[in-house]
Design an enzyme around this catalytic site. Structure first.
Site, PDB file in Angstrom:
ATOM      1  N   GLU A  57      -3.574  -8.576   3.550  1.00 27.89           N
ATOM      2  CA  GLU A  57      -3.355  -9.076   4.920  1.00 27.89           C
ATOM      3  C   GLU A  57      -4.478  -8.673   5.874  1.00 27.89           C
ATOM      4  OE1 GLU A  57      -1.985  -6.396   3.694  1.00 27.89           O
ATOM      5  OE2 GLU A  57      -1.926  -4.836   5.221  1.00 27.89           O
TER       6      GLU A  57
ATOM      7  N   HIS B  11      -4.508  -4.398   0.471  1.00 28.78           N
ATOM      8  CA  HIS B  11      -4.235  -4.924   1.814  1.00 28.78           C
ATOM      9  C   HIS B  11      -4.742  -6.354   1.924  1.00 28.78           C
ATOM     10  CE1 HIS B  11      -2.647  -1.487   4.001  1.00 28.78           C
ATOM     11  NE2 HIS B  11      -3.558  -0.718   3.441  1.00 28.78           N
TER      12      HIS B  11
ATOM     13  N   CYS C 245       0.816  -1.214   0.000  1.00 33.44           N
ATOM     14  CA  CYS C 245       0.000   0.000   0.000  1.00 33.44           C
ATOM     15  C   CYS C 245       0.853   1.269   0.000  1.00 33.44           C
ATOM     16  CB  CYS C 245      -1.013  -0.039   1.143  1.00 33.44           C
ATOM     17  SG  CYS C 245      -2.367   1.117   0.829  1.00 33.44           S
TER      18      CYS C 245
HETATM   19  C1  LIG Z   1      -2.541   3.859   2.215  1.00 35.62           C
HETATM   20  C2  LIG Z   1      -2.209   2.845   3.235  1.00 35.62           C
HETATM   21  O1  LIG Z   1      -1.102   2.391   3.327  1.00 35.62           O
HETATM   22  S1  LIG Z   1      -3.451   2.366   4.201  1.00 35.62           S
HETATM   23  C3  LIG Z   1      -2.704   1.813   5.642  1.00 35.62           C
HETATM   24  C4  LIG Z   1      -3.032   2.624   6.814  1.00 35.62           C
HETATM   25  N1  LIG Z   1      -4.190   2.091   7.491  1.00 35.62           N
HETATM   26  C5  LIG Z   1      -4.371   2.313   8.770  1.00 35.62           C
HETATM   27  O2  LIG Z   1      -3.553   2.935   9.416  1.00 35.62           O
HETATM   28  C6  LIG Z   1      -5.618   1.815   9.369  1.00 35.62           C
HETATM   29  C7  LIG Z   1      -5.640   1.949  10.875  1.00 35.62           C
HETATM   30  N2  LIG Z   1      -5.421   3.313  11.347  1.00 35.62           N
HETATM   31  C8  LIG Z   1      -6.310   3.984  12.076  1.00 35.62           C
HETATM   32  O3  LIG Z   1      -7.393   3.473  12.309  1.00 35.62           O
HETATM   33  C9  LIG Z   1      -5.962   5.390  12.571  1.00 35.62           C
HETATM   34  O4  LIG Z   1      -4.794   5.850  11.902  1.00 35.62           O
HETATM   35  C10 LIG Z   1      -5.760   5.428  14.099  1.00 35.62           C
HETATM   36  C11 LIG Z   1      -7.070   5.132  14.769  1.00 35.62           C
HETATM   37  C12 LIG Z   1      -4.736   4.365  14.546  1.00 35.62           C
HETATM   38  C13 LIG Z   1      -5.223   6.800  14.533  1.00 35.62           C
HETATM   39  O5  LIG Z   1      -5.917   7.822  13.887  1.00 35.62           O
HETATM   40  P1  LIG Z   1      -5.772   9.412  14.271  1.00 35.62           P
HETATM   41  O6  LIG Z   1      -5.840   9.592  15.735  1.00 35.62           O
HETATM   42  O7  LIG Z   1      -6.727  10.127  13.429  1.00 35.62           O
HETATM   43  O8  LIG Z   1      -4.368   9.811  13.738  1.00 35.62           O
HETATM   44  P2  LIG Z   1      -2.987   9.964  14.493  1.00 35.62           P
HETATM   45  O9  LIG Z   1      -2.715  11.403  14.682  1.00 35.62           O
HETATM   46  O10 LIG Z   1      -2.902   9.066  15.668  1.00 35.62           O
HETATM   47  O11 LIG Z   1      -1.980   9.437  13.344  1.00 35.62           O
HETATM   48  C14 LIG Z   1      -2.168   8.190  12.803  1.00 35.62           C
HETATM   49  C15 LIG Z   1      -0.856   7.730  12.243  1.00 35.62           C
HETATM   50  O12 LIG Z   1      -0.493   8.465  11.103  1.00 35.62           O
HETATM   51  C16 LIG Z   1       0.913   8.510  11.011  1.00 35.62           C
HETATM   52  N3  LIG Z   1       1.311   9.906  10.899  1.00 35.62           N
HETATM   53  C17 LIG Z   1       0.526  10.997  11.046  1.00 35.62           C
HETATM   54  N4  LIG Z   1       1.253  12.099  10.756  1.00 35.62           N
HETATM   55  C18 LIG Z   1       2.490  11.695  10.437  1.00 35.62           C
HETATM   56  C19 LIG Z   1       3.676  12.352  10.008  1.00 35.62           C
HETATM   57  N5  LIG Z   1       3.749  13.685   9.826  1.00 35.62           N
HETATM   58  N6  LIG Z   1       4.761  11.621   9.751  1.00 35.62           N
HETATM   59  C20 LIG Z   1       4.746  10.296   9.920  1.00 35.62           C
HETATM   60  N7  LIG Z   1       3.634   9.610  10.297  1.00 35.62           N
HETATM   61  C21 LIG Z   1       2.541  10.312  10.554  1.00 35.62           C
HETATM   62  C22 LIG Z   1       1.496   7.839  12.215  1.00 35.62           C
HETATM   63  O13 LIG Z   1       1.807   6.494  11.873  1.00 35.62           O
HETATM   64  C23 LIG Z   1       0.347   7.876  13.182  1.00 35.62           C
HETATM   65  O14 LIG Z   1       0.275   6.805  14.083  1.00 35.62           O
HETATM   66  P3  LIG Z   1       1.460   6.477  15.112  1.00 35.62           P
HETATM   67  O15 LIG Z   1       1.865   7.773  15.751  1.00 35.62           O
HETATM   68  O16 LIG Z   1       0.882   5.498  16.061  1.00 35.62           O
HETATM   69  O17 LIG Z   1       2.584   5.890  14.305  1.00 35.62           O
HETATM   70  N1  LIG Z   2      -6.505   2.519   5.243  1.00 35.09           N
HETATM   71  C1  LIG Z   2      -6.283   3.825   5.774  1.00 35.09           C
HETATM   72  C2  LIG Z   2      -6.284   4.869   4.717  1.00 35.09           C
HETATM   73  C3  LIG Z   2      -5.571   6.094   5.121  1.00 35.09           C
HETATM   74  O1  LIG Z   2      -4.274   6.145   4.549  1.00 35.09           O
HETATM   75  C4  LIG Z   2      -7.344   4.103   6.815  1.00 35.09           C
HETATM   76  O2  LIG Z   2      -8.536   3.994   6.506  1.00 35.09           O
HETATM   77  O3  LIG Z   2      -6.970   4.412   7.907  1.00 35.09           O
END
Ligand SMILES: CC(=O)SCCNC(=O)CCNC(=O)[C@H](O)C(C)(C)COP(=O)(O)OP(=O)(O)OC[C@H]1O[C@@H](n2cnc3c(N)ncnc32)[C@H](O)[C@@H]1OP(=O)(O)O
Ligand SMILES: N[C@@H](CCO)C(=O)O
Length: 312
Positions: free
Chosen positions: A237, A235, A142
């Site tokens: 996984e 995804h 992803c």
């Molecule tokens: C396109 C893809 O690859 S999809 C894959 C991503 N999918 C997912 O993350 C699904 C699950 N994630 C979630 O449900 C949400 O992100 C949550 C619930 C864990 C947290 O959401 P929020 O509170 O809105 O955002 P939050 O401010 O905690 O940031 C989320 C993550 O974004 C990333 N992030 C945000 N800003 C930055 C930045 N400037 N630089 C690097 N990473 C960042 C971090 O990984 C952060 O989580 P971490 O601090 O635990 O590593």
């Molecule tokens: N799969 C991610 C998309 C955001 O990059 C989410 O829904 O959190």
């Protein structure tokens, strides 16, 4: 695992033409076996969930695999307990002196930022550069795939009009490729992203080949022709309920989100989604681990560099 059969058996020629892995007696006698070394660079916020999903898939193989979990040091994760990270994770500084048979770079919810705005971008670039010399085959998922395509090949990501969200049908584009061996011609994969990559830009890279795609989700699987890198835009996984958790999370936050497509029976979020991508996910990881790591990595990892040819 490969099958060892007499050269003269009719099945030998037929299966070789289909690119089914038939091992010569010479290779079978001389193949040395050792556990594989795989490192997972986990960039996902819910690290425990993601590591469990990936280990479930890597564990579904007869091959012994030693796993290292890597986190970046230039970003302090908020959503994973620090005790967990302290106990189980290492940084690039801890691992850069080692070589690995395989590496997985996960997704990350940072796709709506420019790559250079991501806190750990410079560190990730250093890790991706290192992976060319020190890892036999790297699988990018992803956002990890978008980052790898951009860093290694200058392929950009582009915003979609609305989030691509649901389970989509995919089609194989190349026959008899080892990474897709045993796949159904049509298979299903979850996607959950706001951005996409351009088929045209990938086609312009002679080292790369698009192996599977989807009418709705676009390019899905891209491989470097020598098997040293794969880029997966979905995804596979994800657990059965991952999309459902993302859907309800975004609804609660009042974000613009539609029901995941082709997911809940009758589009009813109260019903349990059928697991329609698990077979594909298992085969993808088994094929990668077997054909692009186990069978082809050098027995002595000290011999590894950017140009190491496959062992087979
Ligand atoms: C396109 C893809 O690859 S999809 C894959 C991503 N999918 C997912 O993350 C699904 C699950 N994630 C979630 O449900 C949400 O992100 C949550 C619930 C864990 C947290 O959401 P929020 O509170 O809105 O955002 P939050 O401010 O905690 O940031 C989320 C993550 O974004 C990333 N992030 C945000 N800003 C930055 C930045 N400037 N630089 C690097 N990473 C960042 C971090 O990984 C952060 O989580 P971490 O601090 O635990 O590593
Ligand atoms: N799969 C991610 C998309 C955001 O990059 C989410 O829904 O959190």
């Amino acid at each position: 695992m490969p099958i060892k059969i007499p050269d003269s058996l009719p099945a030998s020629r037929i299966l070789e033409n289909e690119n089914v892995f038939v091992m010569t007696e010479y290779r079978a006698l001389h193949q040395d076996i050792r556990p594989l070394k795989i490192v997972i660079l986990n960039l996902m916020p819910k690290k425990i969930e993601t590591e469990t999903q990936l280990l479930r898939l890597l564990g579904n193989s007869p091959i012994q695999v030693d796993i290292e979990l890597m986190q970046t040091k230039s970003h302090t994760p908020k959503n994973t307990p620090s005790e967990h990270l302290f106990k189980f994770y290492k940084t690039f500084d801890d691992l850069r002196g080692q070589r690995f048979d395989g590496m997985i770079i996960t997704g990350a919810p940072v796709e709506q930022m420019a790559f250079e705005e991501v806190e750990y971008w410079d560190e990730l670039c250093e890790i991706m550069e290192w992976s060319k010399q020190n890892v036999y085959s790297t699988l990018h998922i992803c956002w990890g795939a978008q980052a790898g395509l951009y860093y290694h090949y200058g392929v950009n990501k582009y915003p979609l009009d609305e989030k691509l969200f649901g389970i989509f049908q995919h089609r194989l584009l190349v026959e008899n490729h080892s990474i897709t061996r045993g796949f159904d011609e049509l298979f299903y994969v979850p996607h959950s992203r706001h951005t996409t990559v351009s088929r045209r830009e990938i086609d312009r890279c002679p080292e790369l080949e698009i192996l599977a795609s989807s009418k709705e989700a676009g390019v899905y699987m891209v491989g470097r022709r020598d098997g040293r890198q794969f880029f997966i835009t979905g995804h596979s996984e994800y657990d059965r309920d991952t999309l459902s958790q993302e859907y309800f999370r975004d609804l609660e936050k009042g974000l613009p989100i539609h029901i995941p497509e082709n997911y809940f029976p009758h589009n009813d979020p109260k019903q349990k989604p059928p697991y329609t991508w698990r077979g594909h996910a298992n085969l993808l990881y088994c094929n990668w681990l077997n054909y692009y790591v186990y069978q082809t990595t050098p027995y002595d990892l000290e011999e590894l560099d950017e140009n190491t040819p496959p062992t087979v």
